[in-house]
Design a protein around this motif. Structure first.
Motif, mmCIF file in Angstrom:
data_model
loop_
_atom_site.group_PDB
_atom_site.id
_atom_site.type_symbol
_atom_site.label_atom_id
_atom_site.label_comp_id
_atom_site.label_asym_id
_atom_site.label_seq_id
_atom_site.Cartn_x
_atom_site.Cartn_y
_atom_site.Cartn_z
ATOM 1 N N LEU A 98 0.804 -1.218 0.000
ATOM 2 C CA LEU A 98 0.000 0.000 0.000
ATOM 3 C C LEU A 98 0.839 1.271 0.000
ATOM 4 O O LEU A 98 0.535 2.217 -0.742
ATOM 5 N N PRO A 99 1.922 1.354 0.777
ATOM 6 C CA PRO A 99 2.749 2.566 0.698
ATOM 7 C C PRO A 99 3.469 2.736 -0.640
ATOM 8 O O PRO A 99 3.932 3.826 -0.949
ATOM 9 N N ARG A 140 -10.723 -10.692 -6.093
ATOM 10 C CA ARG A 140 -9.625 -9.729 -6.084
ATOM 11 C C ARG A 140 -9.521 -9.026 -4.731
ATOM 12 O O ARG A 140 -10.529 -8.676 -4.110
ATOM 13 N N PHE A 141 -8.283 -8.818 -4.281
ATOM 14 C CA PHE A 141 -8.042 -8.128 -3.010
ATOM 15 C C PHE A 141 -8.228 -6.633 -3.221
ATOM 16 O O PHE A 141 -7.536 -6.021 -4.030
ATOM 17 N N GLU A 142 -9.172 -6.048 -2.484
ATOM 18 C CA GLU A 142 -9.580 -4.665 -2.757
ATOM 19 C C GLU A 142 -8.535 -3.629 -2.352
ATOM 20 O O GLU A 142 -8.629 -2.461 -2.757
ATOM 21 N N ARG A 143 -7.521 -4.037 -1.576
ATOM 22 C CA ARG A 143 -6.470 -3.081 -1.216
ATOM 23 C C ARG A 143 -5.172 -3.319 -1.999
ATOM 24 O O ARG A 143 -4.121 -2.791 -1.627
ATOM 25 N N ASP A 144 -5.241 -4.101 -3.053
ATOM 26 C CA ASP A 144 -4.124 -4.215 -3.979
ATOM 27 C C ASP A 144 -4.041 -2.906 -4.760
ATOM 28 O O ASP A 144 -4.984 -2.558 -5.487
ATOM 29 N N PRO A 145 -2.958 -2.138 -4.647
ATOM 30 C CA PRO A 145 -2.889 -0.846 -5.342
ATOM 31 C C PRO A 145 -3.093 -0.969 -6.854
ATOM 32 O O PRO A 145 -3.706 -0.089 -7.473
ATOM 33 N N PRO A 166 8.619 10.920 -6.096
ATOM 34 C CA PRO A 166 8.802 9.471 -6.313
ATOM 35 C C PRO A 166 8.466 8.592 -5.118
ATOM 36 O O PRO A 166 8.483 7.366 -5.261
ATOM 37 N N SER A 167 8.168 9.184 -3.959
ATOM 38 C CA SER A 167 7.780 8.347 -2.823
ATOM 39 C C SER A 167 6.327 7.896 -2.927
ATOM 40 O O SER A 167 5.875 7.083 -2.124
ATOM 41 N N THR A 168 5.592 8.407 -3.915
ATOM 42 C CA THR A 168 4.192 8.039 -4.063
ATOM 43 C C THR A 168 4.052 6.618 -4.590
ATOM 44 O O THR A 168 4.948 6.086 -5.251
ATOM 45 N N ASN A 169 2.908 6.021 -4.295
ATOM 46 C CA ASN A 169 2.530 4.753 -4.911
ATOM 47 C C ASN A 169 1.941 5.094 -6.277
ATOM 48 O O ASN A 169 0.879 5.715 -6.347
ATOM 49 N N PRO A 170 2.586 4.725 -7.392
ATOM 50 C CA PRO A 170 2.125 5.207 -8.700
ATOM 51 C C PRO A 170 0.732 4.724 -9.073
ATOM 52 O O PRO A 170 -0.002 5.436 -9.772
ATOM 53 N N TYR A 171 0.351 3.528 -8.636
ATOM 54 C CA TYR A 171 -0.987 3.039 -8.952
ATOM 55 C C TYR A 171 -2.045 3.937 -8.315
ATOM 56 O O TYR A 171 -3.047 4.289 -8.951
ATOM 57 N N LEU A 172 -1.818 4.328 -7.072
ATOM 58 C CA LEU A 172 -2.765 5.213 -6.384
ATOM 59 C C LEU A 172 -2.695 6.622 -6.928
ATOM 60 O O LEU A 172 -3.720 7.296 -7.099
ATOM 61 N N ALA A 173 -1.488 7.111 -7.190
ATOM 62 C CA ALA A 173 -1.315 8.479 -7.670
ATOM 63 C C ALA A 173 -2.008 8.683 -9.013
ATOM 64 O O ALA A 173 -2.769 9.650 -9.194
ATOM 65 N N PHE A 174 -1.755 7.785 -9.965
ATOM 66 C CA PHE A 174 -2.345 7.959 -11.293
ATOM 67 C C PHE A 174 -3.859 7.814 -11.247
ATOM 68 O O PHE A 174 -4.590 8.522 -11.954
ATOM 69 N N LYS A 225 2.424 -4.294 4.769
ATOM 70 C CA LYS A 225 1.824 -3.037 5.226
ATOM 71 C C LYS A 225 0.562 -2.706 4.439
ATOM 72 O O LYS A 225 0.570 -2.643 3.219
ATOM 73 N N GLY A 226 -0.522 -2.492 5.180
ATOM 74 C CA GLY A 226 -1.771 -2.057 4.567
ATOM 75 C C GLY A 226 -2.610 -3.165 3.972
ATOM 76 O O GLY A 226 -3.653 -2.886 3.385
#
Length: 470
Positions: free
Chosen positions: A27-28, A102-107, A365-373, A59-60
């Motif tokens: 998640l992070p 599917r796992f709903e918290r998979d980024p 670049p510390s962002t999770n790209p899947y979440l960011a986009f 994590k997460g």
């Protein structure tokens, strides 16, 4: 790259692969992995997925009483590792164990959901992140006895404090110096050759960045949301491994040192129809050839810029970067070429539909790209759906405007801390809910609150310098 289980098994056989490295993103945003024998990587195994993950240790993800999870390979990402030829890595999707879906918290699932949501409305979004990073020779951390104090020391061959081996790059003068002043060109070349030869990348540019001490940037060809996020995770993975081969430490930390530019990930975004029309482009617009839809995209991102910060600038350290004077955005405004605004509209060329996009400058670049986009797409889509006007562009250095003038122009500020950004996300997240389920939002906020609380407990070394005599 293989596309079917049969092709994947044949690829493994032909390349004499002995081990398969199953990789996924927590998640992070950190890449995680587990390695299995190639003999288990069968057509049946690929179709069923690999039950090798204890989700309670990630994590997460999940709790100890529902921890069995399955990794399903994304076969297009299967490739042998040049630094370990008997190993092939493959990115994976995360599923609940026991056939629960599917796992709903998979980024990656969130990015897939965002892509499907846009597609259902007739849209395709494209992303082009500019990944910056540092290559240090050594980082020494002293955290063994935090009660007695903490500290770190950076060794970097180009830096003024290390002498540069005859040449140094002065603070803020690292943009494009030719070798031998740029002492890391060969390392960057190795990185991009590895990416092109082994991972299928199309590289557009690689260069030294503004900061001293080995700051670089690598840009690859834009693509759709999930594919770009996959490539970004791969890019970071390759940079770290090639740097390690040279005895270097690669870091994507937003602000690792005082007095020079931090590390950003300016993200180029465009919105198209599924039949290939760029909705951002209007050749009759005199300001920036930007369409009304493009303005609504900007309006949506600006309207949610403060809450987006919690996702695209997601660490305590991110807010060391977001300060005036270091080419990092602080103000919620847009412009054609103004790099002090959080959004600019690149205008290198005229009359080129395919080149029309916006550059969102807040992500690092510390962002999770899947979440960011996915979050960027959600904000842009909200702007288009609600026809949110972004206001007038600001074509002046916003850093030099007085507070009164900024107020007059309606220019707001981005959050100055992670906690402030999380406050904004808690109060402004309706636009995310068609894509982000409540489970991932709540877990993400909880994780980031805990991160912020933990770091608040540690006195900073410079606090002793400023406050020891109070």
């Amino acid at each position: 790259m293989p596309k079917t289980p049969e092709e994947a098994v044949e690829y493994v056989k032909q390349n004499k692969i002995e081990w398969i490295d199953l990789q996924f993103t927590d998640l992070p945003g950190r890449l995680q992995h587990v390695t299995i024998p190639a003999s288990d990587f069968t057509v049946e195994g690929i179709k069923e997925g690999f039950g090798k993950l204890d989700g309670s240790s990630i994590k997460g993800f999940t709790t100890i009483y529902e921890s069995d999870m399955v990794l399903s390979p994304v076969l297009e990402t299967l490739t042998s590792l040049p630094w370990s030829p008997s190993v092939a890595r493959v990115l994976t999707k995360v599923y609940w164990g026991g056939g629960r879906g599917r796992f709903e918290r998979d980024p990656r699932y969130i990015a897939e959901t965002a892509e499907s949501t846009l597609s259902a409305e007739g849209y395709v979004s494209y992303y082009g992140p500019e990944l910056e990073f540092f290559l240090f020779d050594r980082v020494d951390l002293d955290v063994k006895t935090p009660q007695q104090g903490t500290g770190y020391k950076i060794t970097a061959r180009e830096a003024p404090w290390n002498g540069g081996g005859g040449y140094v790059i002065r603070y803020k003068e690292g943009y494009y110096p030719a070798p031998p002043v740029d002492q890391l060109m060969d390392v960057r070349l190795d990185i991009i050759q590895t990416l092109t030869k082994h991972f299928g990348f199309i590289i557009e540019a690689a260069h030294h960045e503004v900061a001293t001490a080995g700051q670089g940037e690598i840009d690859f060809r834009f693509s759709t949301m999930v594919e770009t996020a996959d490539k970004l995770q791969t890019l970071k993975y390759v940079i770290r491994n090639v740097a390690s081969k040279y005895g270097l430490v690669a870091t994507f930390m937003p602000k690792p040192m005082f007095g020079d530019n931090g590390t950003g990930m300016h993200t180029h975004f465009s919105l198209w129809t599924k039949n290939g029309k760029n909705l951002m482009y209007d050749p009759n617009d005199e300001y920036a050839e930007l369409s009304q839809t493009g303005r609504y995209v900007i309006g949506g991102i600006l309207a949610h810029a403060r809450s987006l910060s919690a996702i695209v600038s997601p660490t305590v350290n991110s807010y060391r970067r977001l300060i005036p004077g270091f080419e990092a955005p602080v103000y919620v405004a847009w412009s054609k070429g103004n790099r002090s605004a959080v959004i600019r509209v690149p205008s290198y060329y005229k009359g080129m539909e395919k080149a029309k996009r916006i550059e969102y400058r807040a992500p690092d670049p510390s962002t999770n790209p899947y979440l960011a986009f996915a979050a960027i797409a959600a904000a842009a889509f909200d702007g288009v759906k609600k026809k949110i006007d972004p206001g007038n562009p600001v074509d002046t250095n916003i850093y030099h405007l007085t507070p009164e003038k900024r107020k007059e122009l309606g220019i707001n500020e981005l959050p100055r801390s992670l906690d402030e950004a999380l406050d904004e996300l808690e109060s402004d997240n309706e636009f995310l809910k068609p894509i982000f389920n409540s489970s991932i939002l709540e877990t993400y906020i909880d994780l980031k609150r805990e991160e912020s609380r933990t770091l608040q407990m540690y006195p900073h070394p410079m606090e002793l310098y400023y406050y020891l005599d109070v």
